[in-house]
Scaffold this motif. Structure first.
Motif, PDB file in Angstrom:
ATOM      1  N   ASP A 277      28.468  42.417  57.088  1.00  0.00           N
ATOM      2  CA  ASP A 277      27.269  41.605  57.202  1.00  0.00           C
ATOM      3  C   ASP A 277      26.052  42.502  56.974  1.00  0.00           C
ATOM      4  OD1 ASP A 277      25.515  39.561  57.667  1.00  0.00           O
ATOM      5  OD2 ASP A 277      25.620  39.716  59.862  1.00  0.00           O
ATOM      6  N   PRO A 278      25.405  42.421  55.822  1.00  0.00           N
ATOM      7  CA  PRO A 278      25.708  41.543  54.691  1.00  0.00           C
ATOM      8  C   PRO A 278      26.838  42.119  53.835  1.00  0.00           C
ATOM      9  CG  PRO A 278      23.805  42.887  54.174  1.00  0.00           C
ATOM     10  CD  PRO A 278      24.187  43.237  55.583  1.00  0.00           C
ATOM     11  N   PRO A 279      27.500  41.290  53.050  1.00  0.00           N
ATOM     12  CA  PRO A 279      28.579  41.792  52.173  1.00  0.00           C
ATOM     13  C   PRO A 279      28.018  42.666  51.065  1.00  0.00           C
ATOM     14  CG  PRO A 279      28.122  39.485  51.716  1.00  0.00           C
ATOM     15  CD  PRO A 279      27.326  39.834  52.929  1.00  0.00           C
ATOM     16  N   SER A 280      28.839  43.583  50.575  1.00  0.00           N
ATOM     17  CA  SER A 280      28.426  44.445  49.460  1.00  0.00           C
ATOM     18  C   SER A 280      29.446  44.302  48.335  1.00  0.00           C
ATOM     19  CB  SER A 280      28.326  45.910  49.898  1.00  0.00           C
ATOM     20  OG  SER A 280      28.021  46.725  48.782  1.00  0.00           O
ATOM     21  N   TYR A 281      29.090  43.524  47.335  1.00  0.00           N
ATOM     22  CA  TYR A 281      29.964  43.344  46.185  1.00  0.00           C
ATOM     23  C   TYR A 281      29.890  44.542  45.237  1.00  0.00           C
ATOM     24  CZ  TYR A 281      30.972  38.639  47.728  1.00  0.00           C
ATOM     25  OH  TYR A 281      31.420  37.555  48.455  1.00  0.00           O
ATOM     26  N   ILE A 282      28.799  45.303  45.320  1.00  0.00           N
ATOM     27  CA  ILE A 282      28.713  46.538  44.533  1.00  0.00           C
ATOM     28  C   ILE A 282      29.781  47.517  44.997  1.00  0.00           C
ATOM     29  CG2 ILE A 282      27.293  48.573  44.056  1.00  0.00           C
ATOM     30  CD1 ILE A 282      24.843  46.769  44.086  1.00  0.00           C
ATOM     31  N   GLU A 283      29.883  47.691  46.318  1.00  0.00           N
ATOM     32  CA  GLU A 283      30.916  48.565  46.874  1.00  0.00           C
ATOM     33  C   GLU A 283      32.301  48.044  46.525  1.00  0.00           C
ATOM     34  OE1 GLU A 283      30.688  49.234  51.035  1.00  0.00           O
ATOM     35  OE2 GLU A 283      28.705  50.159  50.962  1.00  0.00           O
ATOM     36  N   ALA A 284      32.483  46.751  46.701  1.00  0.00           N
ATOM     37  CA  ALA A 284      33.798  46.155  46.435  1.00  0.00           C
ATOM     38  C   ALA A 284      34.204  46.371  44.984  1.00  0.00           C
ATOM     39  CB  ALA A 284      33.769  44.668  46.770  1.00  0.00           C
ATOM     40  N   SER A 285      33.269  46.222  44.055  1.00  0.00           N
ATOM     41  CA  SER A 285      33.567  46.426  42.630  1.00  0.00           C
ATOM     42  C   SER A 285      34.027  47.855  42.378  1.00  0.00           C
ATOM     43  CB  SER A 285      32.325  46.115  41.785  1.00  0.00           C
ATOM     44  OG  SER A 285      31.936  44.775  41.932  1.00  0.00           O
ATOM     45  N   HIS A 287      35.474  49.880  44.491  1.00  0.00           N
ATOM     46  CA  HIS A 287      36.813  50.083  45.059  1.00  0.00           C
ATOM     47  C   HIS A 287      37.896  49.435  44.192  1.00  0.00           C
ATOM     48  CE1 HIS A 287      34.910  51.907  48.390  1.00  0.00           C
ATOM     49  NE2 HIS A 287      34.530  50.803  49.006  1.00  0.00           N
ATOM     50  N   ILE A 288      37.625  48.240  43.679  1.00  0.00           N
ATOM     51  CA  ILE A 288      38.612  47.573  42.825  1.00  0.00           C
ATOM     52  C   ILE A 288      38.833  48.360  41.541  1.00  0.00           C
ATOM     53  CG2 ILE A 288      39.095  45.501  41.465  1.00  0.00           C
ATOM     54  CD1 ILE A 288      39.569  45.107  44.411  1.00  0.00           C
ATOM     55  N   THR A 289      37.762  48.923  41.001  1.00  0.00           N
ATOM     56  CA  THR A 289      37.894  49.761  39.803  1.00  0.00           C
ATOM     57  C   THR A 289      38.808  50.946  40.079  1.00  0.00           C
ATOM     58  OG1 THR A 289      35.690  49.137  39.023  1.00  0.00           O
ATOM     59  CG2 THR A 289      36.640  51.148  38.114  1.00  0.00           C
ATOM     60  N   SER A 290      38.642  51.572  41.243  1.00  0.00           N
ATOM     61  CA  SER A 290      39.499  52.707  41.624  1.00  0.00           C
ATOM     62  C   SER A 290      40.946  52.258  41.804  1.00  0.00           C
ATOM     63  CB  SER A 290      38.980  53.337  42.919  1.00  0.00           C
ATOM     64  OG  SER A 290      37.691  53.878  42.738  1.00  0.00           O
ATOM     65  N   ALA A 291      41.133  51.078  42.363  1.00  0.00           N
ATOM     66  CA  ALA A 291      42.496  50.557  42.547  1.00  0.00           C
ATOM     67  C   ALA A 291      43.180  50.361  41.195  1.00  0.00           C
ATOM     68  CB  ALA A 291      42.448  49.232  43.313  1.00  0.00           C
ATOM     69  N   ILE A 292      42.469  49.781  40.237  1.00  0.00           N
ATOM     70  CA  ILE A 292      43.039  49.552  38.902  1.00  0.00           C
ATOM     71  C   ILE A 292      43.394  50.869  38.239  1.00  0.00           C
ATOM     72  CG2 ILE A 292      42.495  48.714  36.583  1.00  0.00           C
ATOM     73  CD1 ILE A 292      40.811  46.511  37.936  1.00  0.00           C
ATOM     74  N   GLU A 293      42.489  51.843  38.350  1.00  0.00           N
ATOM     75  CA  GLU A 293      42.751  53.155  37.753  1.00  0.00           C
ATOM     76  C   GLU A 293      43.995  53.797  38.365  1.00  0.00           C
ATOM     77  OE1 GLU A 293      40.513  57.479  37.083  1.00  0.00           O
ATOM     78  OE2 GLU A 293      39.550  55.894  38.221  1.00  0.00           O
ATOM     79  N   SER A 294      44.145  53.689  39.680  1.00  0.00           N
ATOM     80  CA  SER A 294      45.307  54.276  40.364  1.00  0.00           C
ATOM     81  C   SER A 294      46.597  53.566  39.965  1.00  0.00           C
ATOM     82  CB  SER A 294      45.117  54.202  41.880  1.00  0.00           C
ATOM     83  OG  SER A 294      43.975  54.933  42.281  1.00  0.00           O
ATOM     84  N   LEU A 295      46.555  52.262  39.838  1.00  0.00           N
ATOM     85  CA  LEU A 295      47.752  51.510  39.461  1.00  0.00           C
ATOM     86  C   LEU A 295      48.173  51.810  38.025  1.00  0.00           C
ATOM     87  CD1 LEU A 295      47.008  48.076  41.157  1.00  0.00           C
ATOM     88  CD2 LEU A 295      48.874  49.649  41.733  1.00  0.00           C
ATOM     89  N   ILE A 313      35.812  41.112  38.028  1.00  0.00           N
ATOM     90  CA  ILE A 313      34.802  40.352  37.283  1.00  0.00           C
ATOM     91  C   ILE A 313      33.992  39.465  38.234  1.00  0.00           C
ATOM     92  CG2 ILE A 313      34.470  38.551  35.552  1.00  0.00           C
ATOM     93  CD1 ILE A 313      36.933  39.728  34.095  1.00  0.00           C
ATOM     94  N   GLU A 314      34.679  38.855  39.182  1.00  0.00           N
ATOM     95  CA  GLU A 314      34.002  37.982  40.143  1.00  0.00           C
ATOM     96  C   GLU A 314      33.069  38.787  41.049  1.00  0.00           C
ATOM     97  OE1 GLU A 314      32.910  34.572  42.305  1.00  0.00           O
ATOM     98  OE2 GLU A 314      33.740  34.891  40.305  1.00  0.00           O
ATOM     99  N   TYR A 315      33.550  39.928  41.544  1.00  0.00           N
ATOM    100  CA  TYR A 315      32.719  40.771  42.409  1.00  0.00           C
ATOM    101  C   TYR A 315      31.490  41.285  41.652  1.00  0.00           C
ATOM    102  CZ  TYR A 315      36.646  40.945  45.713  1.00  0.00           C
ATOM    103  OH  TYR A 315      37.638  40.619  46.606  1.00  0.00           O
ATOM    104  N   GLN A 316      31.683  41.678  40.401  1.00  0.00           N
ATOM    105  CA  GLN A 316      30.567  42.196  39.623  1.00  0.00           C
ATOM    106  C   GLN A 316      29.516  41.107  39.381  1.00  0.00           C
ATOM    107  OE1 GLN A 316      32.875  43.724  36.357  1.00  0.00           O
ATOM    108  NE2 GLN A 316      32.738  45.835  37.086  1.00  0.00           N
TER     109      GLN A 316
END
Length: 602
Positions: A277-285, A287-295, A313-316
Motif C-alpha cells: 500500500d500503495p502497490p508498485s507495478y514498476i517493482e513488480a515488472s 521482478h517478473i523480468t528477472s524471473a523470465i531471465e532465470s527460467l 505486459i499487464e504490470y508494465q
C-alpha cells in the motif's frame, strides 16, 4: 622501515608481547583494520625510539588490505589519494621481514598472528609461517564468528582455505580448515539469519568438499524459511546453493527443480510488490523480468515463460500511473548524499550495483546549452577576452572561440566549449553527492569481489566476447577506489565497445587507404559518428566527448594514451565519474537486451 642499528637481535629476543599486547586487548573486535590505527597512534606518541619503530611496523602490517580475489598477491595498500597512499608491501625491507619472523612466535592474538604469518608466507614463502597463519586464521574465525555480522569471519576462514590448499590436501592445515567449516555448519544447523551458512557451503563447493545429502537439506531448509519471512534475496541464495549440491550429487532433476524455485522467488516478490500500500507495478515488472531471465537459463519452461510474459505486459501497463516528474530545486549535496545512501542500504549486492548504475544520468545537452546562453548574457564582459586551454606543462593546446563572434560556426563552437565546462560542474556534483556516497555504502555493507560484476558484464551486447573479465576487473577496482587501475583498464575497452556496437549496427568503423590498409578508427572519430546517437543517446555521447577527447573537456582518453596523466590526476572526480558512466552504459545495454528478449522494447 626498521633500522638495524636501533632494533637489534638482542632487543627482539625479549619481545614477548608485553610491549603491544595491551593495545590488542583494548580492541573489542579482534580485527587488523582496527589495530593499525592504534599502533600508529602509539608510534607517534611513544617516547622510546625503539618502541616507535616496532609500533610503526605493527601498524604497517595491519594496515595492508586483504583482497581474496588476488590469491598470489592478496595484500594491497589500504587507500590511495592524490600524492599519498598508505603502506605498501614494497615499503618493507628484508630486515623488516626478519623482524616479523622474530616477532611471530611471541604473538598470542590469533588475528595479529595470522596477519604476520600470512605476510611472511606470501612474500617469503615461509612454510612454517603459512601453517601458523592457517591455524591462526581458524582461531580468528572463531573470535569473529557472528551469524549476523558474518563478513569478517568468512574472510578469515576463506583465506585459511586458500593457504591450506597450497600446502596440500593431505596436510593437517587443510584437514583442520575443512573440519572447522563443517563443524560450524553443523552448529548453525541452517538457522542463522543471513548468509553465513551459504558462504561456508560455497567454500566447500569450490574445493569439492562436503556431503551433498547433508547440505541439500540445510540449503532447502534455509530457502523455505526465507520465503516464509519474505527474505527473497536470501531464499535465492540458498536455492542456488542447493541446486549446486544436487548437481554435485549427480541429481540433475533435483538441481533443475531448485533452479525453478529460484526463479519463482521473483514471482512471489512481484506479488508482494503489487499487494503493498500503495502497490508498485514498476517493482513488480522488474521482478517478473528477472524471473523470465532465470527460467530461460533453466530451459524447457516455455509455457511458464509465456504466462509470466503476459503478466509482465499487464504490470508494465499499470506502472505508467506511478511515473512522476521530479525537480531538484536548489542544489543540496547533503540531501543527495543521504538519498544515495538510503537507496543502496539493505539491498543485495547485485541490486545495489544495479541501483548505483542508474542513480544518475548524463546531463541533458539542451539544459547545458540553456545554462550557457543564460550565463553568456549575464556575464557579457568576461567573453571580451580570449581564452586558451593549457596542458599540465603550461603549453597552449587550444584557443577558445569567442561567444560574441558574428561567425555562426565560431559561435556554436564557443557554446560547446562552455557546455563542456558546465558539464564538469555537473560531474563534480554528481560524483560527490551521489556516486561516491553510494559506492562507499556498498563497500560498507558488502564484501565485493570481481566475480560479483559477472551478471552485468557477461552476455552484454555492449561488451565483446573475451572482454568481460577486463570490464569486471575495471569495475571492481573502481568500486574499491583504485581509479588509476580501473580507468587504465576501462578507457581502452570502452573505445573498443563503441567500435563493437557500431559494427553491429552495420556501420563501418575503420578506414581504407590507397594501399588497401584498414586501420580501426579511434575514439576521437568514433564519438562523432551520427549512427551512435540512436545507440547510446545524444546526452551520453556529449558526456563521453567532454570526458574523453575534447581539449576543453577532461580529455581523459588522449591524456591517458599519451602518458599525460600523473598519479594525482588518476584520482580526480572526472575519473571517478567516467568509471560510473561506463558502468551505467553497460548496465543500460544489459537492461535493453533483457527488455528485447521479453518482447518489451519500450
Amino acid at each position: 622501515m626498521i633500522s638495524e642499528e636501533i632494533i637489534t637481535k638482542k632487543y627482539l629476543s625479549v619481545l614477548d608481547g608485553e610491549l603491544w599486547g595491551n593495545i590488542v586487548d583494548s580492541c573489542t573486535d579482534k580485527d587488523c583494520s582496527l589495530y593499525y590505527k592504534l599502533f600508529f597512534d602509539k608510534a607517534r606518541n611513544d617516547n622510546d625510539e625503539k618502541n616507535r619503530e616496532i609500533f610503526a611496523l605493527l601498524g604497517a602490517v595491519c594496515s595492508l588490505k586483504l583482497e581474496l580475489d588476488s590469491k598470489h598477491k592478496p595484500f594491497n595498500t589500504l587507500f590511495m589519494m592524490n600524492y599519498s597512499r598508505s603502506f605498501s608491501i614494497e615499503d618493507f625491507s628484508d630486515f623488516d621481514f626478519l623482524v616479523m619472523k622474530e616477532i611471530l612466535p611471541n604473538i598470542t592474538d590469533p588475528e595479529l598472528k595470522a596477519r604476520f604469518g600470512d605476510v611472511l608466507w606470501v612474500y617469503k614463502r615461509d612454510h612454517e609461517a603459512a601453517r601458523i597463519a592457517v591455524h591462526s586464521y581458524i582461531n580468528s574465525f572463531d573470535n569473529l564468528l557472528h551469524p549476523e555480522h558474518w563478513t569478517k569471519c568468512i574472510i578469515r576462514i576463506e583465506r585459511a582455505t586458500q593457504i591450506a590448499i597450497l600446502l596440500g590436501k593431505r596436510n593437517d592445515c587443510y584437514i583442520k580448515t575443512i573440519e572447522k567449516i563443517e563443524d560450524t555448519l553443523d552448529n548453525l544447523n541452517g538457522e542463522d539469519p543471513l548468509f553465513l551458512s551459504a558462504k561456508l557451503m560455497e567454500i566447500l563447493l569450490n574445493y569439492r568438499e562436503g556431503d551433498p545429502n547433508k547440505y541439500i537439506l540445510i540449503s532447502d531448509k534455509q530457502a523455505l524459511n526465507s520465503e516464509k519471512e519474505n527474505k527473497w534475496h536470501k531464499a535465492r541464495s540458498y536455492w542456488e546453493i542447493s541446486a549446486k549440491w544436487c548437481a554435485k550429487n549427480g541429481d540433475a532433476d533435483g538441481s533443475r527443480e531448485r533452479k525453478i524455485n529460484y526463479a519463482e522467488t521473483y514471482v512471489k516478490e512481484a506479488e508482494n510488490s503489487i499487494h503493498k500500500d500503495p502497490p508498485s507495478y514498476i517493482e513488480a515488472s522488474s521482478h517478473i523480468t528477472s524471473a523470465i531471465e532465470s527460467l530461460r537459463k533453466v530451459g524447457d519452461v516455455n509455457e511458464r515463460i509465456d504466462e509470466l510474459h503476459k503478466a509482465l505486459i499487464e504490470y508494465q501497463r499499470k506502472s505508467f500511473s506511478e511515473l512522476k516528474e521530479i525537480t531538484s530545486g536548489e542544489i543540496d549535496i547533503t540531501k543527495y548524499v543521504e538519498d544515495a545512501q538510503k537507496r543502496i542500504t539493505g539491498k543485495s549486492l547485485l541490486e545495489a550495483l544495479a541501483t548505483l548504475a542508474i542513480l544518475s544520468s548524463s546531463p541533458p545537452i539542451s539544459k547545458l546549452r540553456d545554462q550557457v546562453e543564460k550565463k553568456s548574457k549575464k556575464y557579457f564582459f568576461q567573453h571580451l577576452f580570449a581564452g586558451v586551454a593549457v596542458n599540465e606543462t603550461g603549453k597552449v593546446i587550444g584557443r577558445k572561440p569567442s561567444l560574441i563572434s558574428q561567425d555562426p560556426k565560431e559561435l556554436e563552437a564557443a557554446i560547446k566549449v562552455e557546455m563542456y565546462e558546465q558539464a564538469k560542474y555537473y560531474q563534480l556534483l554528481v560524483t560527490q553527492g551521489i556516486i561516491n556516497p553510494a559506492r562507499e555504502q556498498i563497500l560498507f555493507e558488502h564484501d565485493v569481489r570481481i566475480k560479483d560484476f559477472y551478471p552485468i558484464v557477461y552476455d552484454n551486447p555492449f561488451i565483446p566476447i573475451e572482454r568481460e573479465e577486463i570490464y569486471a576487473q575495471g569495475f571492481y577496482y573502481g568500486l574499491i577506489g583504485d581509479y588509476m587501475l580501473s580507468n587504465h583498464l576501462l578507457i581502452p575497452q570502452l573505445e573498443n565497445s563503441i567500435r563493437h556496437i557500431l559494427y553491429n549496427a552495420d556501420c563501418i568503423a575503420s578506414g581504407l587507404d590507397s594501399e588497401g590498409i584498414q586501420d580501426e578508427k579511434n575514439l576521437n572519430s568514433l564519438l562523432y559518428y551520427p549512427e551512435l546517437t540512436s545507440l547510446i543517446g545524444e546526452n551520453a555521447i556529449f558526456d563521453l566527448q567532454g570526458l574523453l577527447i575534447e581539449r576543453f573537456g577532461s580529455n581523459l582518453r588522449n591524456r591517458l594514451t599519451h602518458g599525460l596523466l600523473d598519479y594525482r590526476q588518476c584520482y580526480t572526480y572526472e575519473v571517478e565519474y567516467f568509471w560510473w558512466l561506463t558502468l551505467h552504459l553497460c548496465y543500460m545495454f544489459k537492461i535493453a537486451k533483457q527488455r528485447f528478449e521479453t518482447g518489451n522494447e519500450s
